[in-house]
Design a protein around this motif. Structure first.
Motif, mmCIF file in Angstrom:
data_model
loop_
_atom_site.group_PDB
_atom_site.id
_atom_site.type_symbol
_atom_site.label_atom_id
_atom_site.label_comp_id
_atom_site.label_asym_id
_atom_site.label_seq_id
_atom_site.Cartn_x
_atom_site.Cartn_y
_atom_site.Cartn_z
ATOM 1 N N MET A 15 22.569 65.909 38.503
ATOM 2 C CA MET A 15 23.064 67.251 38.793
ATOM 3 C C MET A 15 23.352 67.487 40.263
ATOM 4 S SD MET A 15 23.755 68.983 36.128
ATOM 5 C CE MET A 15 24.253 67.492 35.267
ATOM 6 N N ASP A 16 22.572 66.915 41.174
ATOM 7 C CA ASP A 16 22.897 67.046 42.595
ATOM 8 C C ASP A 16 24.271 66.445 42.877
ATOM 9 O OD1 ASP A 16 20.554 68.292 43.246
ATOM 10 O OD2 ASP A 16 19.670 66.593 44.304
ATOM 11 N N ALA A 17 24.497 65.249 42.334
ATOM 12 C CA ALA A 17 25.789 64.588 42.530
ATOM 13 C C ALA A 17 26.910 65.396 41.890
ATOM 14 C CB ALA A 17 25.760 63.175 41.954
ATOM 15 N N PHE A 18 26.636 65.984 40.731
ATOM 16 C CA PHE A 18 27.634 66.818 40.069
ATOM 17 C C PHE A 18 27.987 68.021 40.943
ATOM 18 C CE2 PHE A 18 28.584 70.462 37.281
ATOM 19 C CZ PHE A 18 29.761 70.009 36.716
ATOM 20 N N ALA A 19 26.952 68.701 41.477
ATOM 21 C CA ALA A 19 27.195 69.875 42.306
ATOM 22 C C ALA A 19 28.028 69.526 43.542
ATOM 23 C CB ALA A 19 25.868 70.505 42.717
ATOM 24 N N THR A 50 18.016 54.006 43.834
ATOM 25 C CA THR A 50 16.903 54.725 44.448
ATOM 26 C C THR A 50 15.669 54.879 43.554
ATOM 27 O OG1 THR A 50 18.006 56.823 43.979
ATOM 28 C CG2 THR A 50 18.252 55.913 46.201
ATOM 29 N N PRO A 51 15.793 55.082 42.232
ATOM 30 C CA PRO A 51 14.550 55.129 41.454
ATOM 31 C C PRO A 51 13.845 53.774 41.405
ATOM 32 C CG PRO A 51 16.436 55.507 40.009
ATOM 33 C CD PRO A 51 16.941 55.443 41.418
ATOM 34 N N LEU A 76 5.152 65.317 41.841
ATOM 35 C CA LEU A 76 6.444 64.844 42.336
ATOM 36 C C LEU A 76 7.605 65.429 41.534
ATOM 37 C CD1 LEU A 76 5.648 61.102 43.119
ATOM 38 C CD2 LEU A 76 6.216 62.897 44.761
ATOM 39 N N LEU A 77 7.518 65.363 40.210
ATOM 40 C CA LEU A 77 8.595 65.914 39.389
ATOM 41 C C LEU A 77 8.705 67.422 39.582
ATOM 42 C CD1 LEU A 77 8.119 63.880 36.087
ATOM 43 C CD2 LEU A 77 10.015 63.698 37.701
ATOM 44 N N GLY A 78 7.570 68.089 39.664
ATOM 45 C CA GLY A 78 7.589 69.529 39.894
ATOM 46 C C GLY A 78 8.193 69.890 41.235
ATOM 47 N N ALA A 79 7.833 69.148 42.280
ATOM 48 C CA ALA A 79 8.369 69.425 43.617
ATOM 49 C C ALA A 79 9.879 69.206 43.664
ATOM 50 C CB ALA A 79 7.663 68.554 44.652
ATOM 51 N N VAL A 80 10.342 68.114 43.075
ATOM 52 C CA VAL A 80 11.779 67.847 43.049
ATOM 53 C C VAL A 80 12.491 68.941 42.252
ATOM 54 C CG1 VAL A 80 13.570 66.266 42.233
ATOM 55 C CG2 VAL A 80 11.560 65.368 43.406
ATOM 56 N N ASP A 117 15.875 62.545 45.523
ATOM 57 C CA ASP A 117 15.025 63.062 44.450
ATOM 58 C C ASP A 117 14.795 61.993 43.383
ATOM 59 O OD1 ASP A 117 17.693 63.164 43.648
ATOM 60 O OD2 ASP A 117 17.504 65.092 42.642
ATOM 61 N N ALA A 118 15.789 61.137 43.151
ATOM 62 C CA ALA A 118 15.625 60.051 42.175
ATOM 63 C C ALA A 118 14.596 59.031 42.669
ATOM 64 C CB ALA A 118 16.963 59.370 41.903
ATOM 65 N N MET A 119 14.493 58.861 43.981
ATOM 66 C CA MET A 119 13.479 57.959 44.519
ATOM 67 C C MET A 119 12.085 58.527 44.253
ATOM 68 S SD MET A 119 13.004 56.297 48.323
ATOM 69 C CE MET A 119 14.734 55.940 48.431
ATOM 70 N N ALA A 120 11.927 59.832 44.457
ATOM 71 C CA ALA A 120 10.633 60.465 44.183
ATOM 72 C C ALA A 120 10.290 60.369 42.703
ATOM 73 C CB ALA A 120 10.664 61.927 44.631
#
Length: 188
Positions: A15-19, A50-51, A76-80, A117-120
């Motif tokens: 979604m970041d890439a989409f935006a 990155t993941p 981590l998932l919550g923070a991202v 975010d994918a790395m996290a």
């Protein structure tokens, strides 16, 4: 991790890439298909790598935090997810000036920025029993499709819709993190 969870995770991570791609497409006016495919390829490859990097770092640390791994994944998932939701609600402008958009180096830098975010998430996946290669490929393919499509429809829907998609993705990540925590706490 179930197939549905992998699909939701893959879509959320794209979604970041989409935006950014929607904003890029809106700013470029009438981008050709090759620009959409180039953007999708760059974003997809970076988002798939990155993941894996995050997962490797998580595996290295797993033995030290194995008793709290579900809390780490949740945090981590919550923070991202919260960061993505905040970004969407704040209405951050993902656009750049038109000349910079044409630069391949700027494209790669933007792809790296949107893939942190994918790395996290990769770090949190190291604490779960998952096939990271399947997940990374899923994230890369979803990102390729969403980024390419975002370029092509950007001029039609503008950046506003991209913010809504990013917000929805943030909610999904928070839900995934909560689900992981719930599963571990109820299994005890």
């Amino acid at each position: 991790m179930s197939l549905m969870a992998i699909i939701l995770l893959s879509i959320s991570m794209s979604m970041d890439a989409f935006a950014v791609s929607v904003g890029r497409g809106a700013a470029l006016g009438r981008p050709p298909l090759r620009e959409a495919l180039r953007t999708g390829l760059v974003f997809g490859v970076v988002e798939a790598i990155t993941p894996l990097i995050g997962w490797a770092a998580g595996v290295a640390a797993a033995s030290y935090i194995s008793t709290i791994d579900h809390w780490v994944a949740f945090a981590l998932l919550g923070a991202v997810g919260l960061n993505m939701l905040y970004s969407a609600l704040k209405g951050e402008d993902h656009s750049e000036d038109n000349k910079a958009k044409a630069s391949f180096l700027v494209l790669v830098a933007t792809a790296i920025g949107t893939s942190l975010d994918a790395m996290a998430v990769g770090v949190s996946l190291a604490f779960l029993d998952v096939n990271i290669a399947v997940i990374a490929i899923g994230i890369g393919l979803a990102t390729f499709l969403f980024a390419s499509g975002g370029i092509m429809v950007g001029r039609l829907i503008g950046e506003r819709f991209g913010r809504y998609a990013e917000g929805a993705a943030g909610i999904v990540l928070i839900g995934l993190g909560s689900s992981i925590l719930y599963e571990h706490l109820t299994a005890i």
